[in-house]
Design an enzyme around this catalytic site. Structure first.
Site, PDB file in Angstrom:
ATOM      1  N   ARG A  10      87.274 118.353 -37.999  1.00  0.00           N
ATOM      2  CA  ARG A  10      87.107 119.672 -37.385  1.00  0.00           C
ATOM      3  C   ARG A  10      86.052 120.515 -38.115  1.00  0.00           C
ATOM      4  O   ARG A  10      86.217 121.707 -38.346  1.00  0.00           O
ATOM      5  CB  ARG A  10      88.465 120.383 -37.359  1.00  0.00           C
ATOM      6  CG  ARG A  10      88.624 121.408 -36.284  1.00  0.00           C
ATOM      7  CD  ARG A  10      88.396 120.938 -34.916  1.00  0.00           C
ATOM      8  NE  ARG A  10      89.487 120.099 -34.401  1.00  0.00           N
ATOM      9  CZ  ARG A  10      89.487 119.574 -33.195  1.00  0.00           C
ATOM     10  NH1 ARG A  10      88.481 119.795 -32.366  1.00  0.00           N
ATOM     11  NH2 ARG A  10      90.471 118.811 -32.789  1.00  0.00           N
ATOM     12  N   SER A  11      84.952 119.831 -38.492  1.00  0.00           N
ATOM     13  CA  SER A  11      83.879 120.530 -39.202  1.00  0.00           C
ATOM     14  C   SER A  11      82.776 120.973 -38.262  1.00  0.00           C
ATOM     15  O   SER A  11      81.821 121.633 -38.671  1.00  0.00           O
ATOM     16  CB  SER A  11      83.271 119.599 -40.259  1.00  0.00           C
ATOM     17  OG  SER A  11      82.699 118.469 -39.626  1.00  0.00           O
ATOM     18  N   ALA A  32      81.802 106.229 -27.184  1.00  0.00           N
ATOM     19  CA  ALA A  32      83.056 106.750 -27.733  1.00  0.00           C
ATOM     20  C   ALA A  32      83.821 105.610 -28.378  1.00  0.00           C
ATOM     21  O   ALA A  32      84.045 104.577 -27.751  1.00  0.00           O
ATOM     22  CB  ALA A  32      83.883 107.377 -26.618  1.00  0.00           C
ATOM     23  N   HIS A  48      87.213 116.762 -26.032  1.00  0.00           N
ATOM     24  CA  HIS A  48      85.807 116.479 -26.351  1.00  0.00           C
ATOM     25  C   HIS A  48      84.996 116.244 -25.072  1.00  0.00           C
ATOM     26  O   HIS A  48      83.869 116.725 -24.946  1.00  0.00           O
ATOM     27  CB  HIS A  48      85.704 115.254 -27.274  1.00  0.00           C
ATOM     28  CG  HIS A  48      85.840 115.583 -28.730  1.00  0.00           C
ATOM     29  ND1 HIS A  48      84.841 116.180 -29.450  1.00  0.00           N
ATOM     30  CD2 HIS A  48      86.861 115.412 -29.599  1.00  0.00           C
ATOM     31  CE1 HIS A  48      85.237 116.355 -30.705  1.00  0.00           C
ATOM     32  NE2 HIS A  48      86.466 115.903 -30.827  1.00  0.00           N
ATOM     33  N   ARG A  52      81.104 117.982 -22.999  1.00  0.00           N
ATOM     34  CA  ARG A  52      79.826 117.255 -22.938  1.00  0.00           C
ATOM     35  C   ARG A  52      79.172 117.418 -21.567  1.00  0.00           C
ATOM     36  O   ARG A  52      79.863 117.525 -20.563  1.00  0.00           O
ATOM     37  CB  ARG A  52      80.064 115.769 -23.211  1.00  0.00           C
ATOM     38  CG  ARG A  52      80.454 115.490 -24.650  1.00  0.00           C
ATOM     39  CD  ARG A  52      80.297 114.020 -24.974  1.00  0.00           C
ATOM     40  NE  ARG A  52      81.124 113.158 -24.162  1.00  0.00           N
ATOM     41  CZ  ARG A  52      82.337 112.710 -24.507  1.00  0.00           C
ATOM     42  NH1 ARG A  52      82.867 113.059 -25.660  1.00  0.00           N
ATOM     43  NH2 ARG A  52      83.005 111.926 -23.717  1.00  0.00           N
TER      44      ARG A  52
END
Lengths: 173, 173, 173
Positions: A10-11, A32, A48, A52
């Site tokens: 989670r950066s 993926a 996620h 995209r």
């Protein structure tokens, strides 16, 4: 052009890598490595996906990354691999006895005559207390070795914290 | 002017943030989010207190950070929040079912028309192996999201290791 | 000239420090703080040994680092200490009740009139979730304090990720 985007959980490393892919102005193939083993993982994958661009092609690739890169890197496109550490995790789970140094050689070799712009996302997992248990230590060791191998080959390497990049290699952004 | 000082446990991030506060040459309001739940925690709090200038005002604020910032940021002072991650931890403990994205929005909104110089200290917790258990994963996820949100809003972001800063955003020190 | 090379597990920090030692063009004394308590540790030590130049002198020093540095730093040589965090771990294991602040003072004092070029390798362990248990927390606390003390004294400090350095202090490489 090969980029490596390193960061913790989670950066913001995935989002940063996605911006690099968008800026490439090439058609994007998103590789993926995650598989939805449980509801939590499925929710993360969906989370996620919804962030995209719709025009990106997606390819699920939990294990066959070497073969996929060898094939896809012959095309003039941008390939975003998210993430390398999860692929390693899948390899460790399915083929724990394999020779990892050899696997990493194969991965590096698959990039040899690439026509593509490739962006790898990888986790940094070695900056905390290493949990007891051989599996955790092997994972930390091999993840670190893989990051080092790829960083050596990459043209650009970033370390992401709180969504912001520190440049480890190549021109700053 | 909003600064975010990121770092690991015992990285020197608090001391670095205190130096920033001192250099502001403004009266300092120190917002402590820690509460002394046990002897070890009490000892840590006392240890930190004895290292701060006597003229600083202190306000204990384990949970009501949004309200406190909304009120205090209207004054021309320096506010040092140490630390944001412990506040998040307190929120997770007391209100685990709340909408954290909304809470973070409220925090960011409380800074909107700030007259103060605000320095946030936050922990980077996602660079090791993530422990099993949903609570740990939720904590790592939300701590990372909060750091990203605040880093986006901040004018300066630092990553501290061994007491020394790497500049992630804004002018280097 | 004193350098501190910080990094996580398998970050490439040892290799980077060895390159610094080689570039010093001085005779190298390698101070190993590891002891082979089990087969896995023995394998790690052997793995590291085979990657070092044969002409380097090696000294095993799991505990007596202060005395060794006081003596060896009087010689015009390059001393590579790998790693400081393992020495701290050994000290915590054998003398858990000692005054660590005093021990760190002694270490810093042993460097006072050094004639040698000294390179310390140390682990960053505070960037993940801190495990439960007083021993783990003490270790993280003291390791962080030691890194801060030494970083203050050092002329150069690097943070290594994936084998690549970020410069925290001193001229970039």
């Amino acid at each position: 052009m090969i980029s490596l985007v390193l960061g913790g959980a989670r950066s913001g490393k995935s989002r940063f890598a996605e911006q690099l892919a968008t800026h490439s102005q090439l058609p994007v193939l998103y590789i993926a490595t995650a598989t939805a083993l449980d509801d939590e993982m499925a929710a993360r994958i969906t989370h996620h996906q919804t962030q995209r661009p719709l025009e990106w092609q997606t390819c699920e690739c939990p294990l066959q990354l070497v073969e996929t890169l060898a094939r896809e890197s012959q095309k003039p496109q941008c390939i975003l691999v998210d993430c390398l550490t999860l692929w390693l995790n899948n390899q460790l789970f399915h083929y724990p006895q394999q020779n990892f140094a050899q696997l990493f050689d194969q991965l590096i070799n698959s990039l040899e005559q690439t026509q593509a712009t490739i962006i790898f996302v990888a986790n940094e997992v070695g900056l905390g207390i290493i949990p007891l248990g051989e599996v955790s230590r092997t994972f930390v060791d091999e993840a670190g070795r893989l990051n080092q191998r790829l960083a050596q080959r990459a043209d650009q390497v970033f370390f992401i914290a709180a969504g912001l990049p520190l440049t480890l290699k190549g021109p700053a952004v």
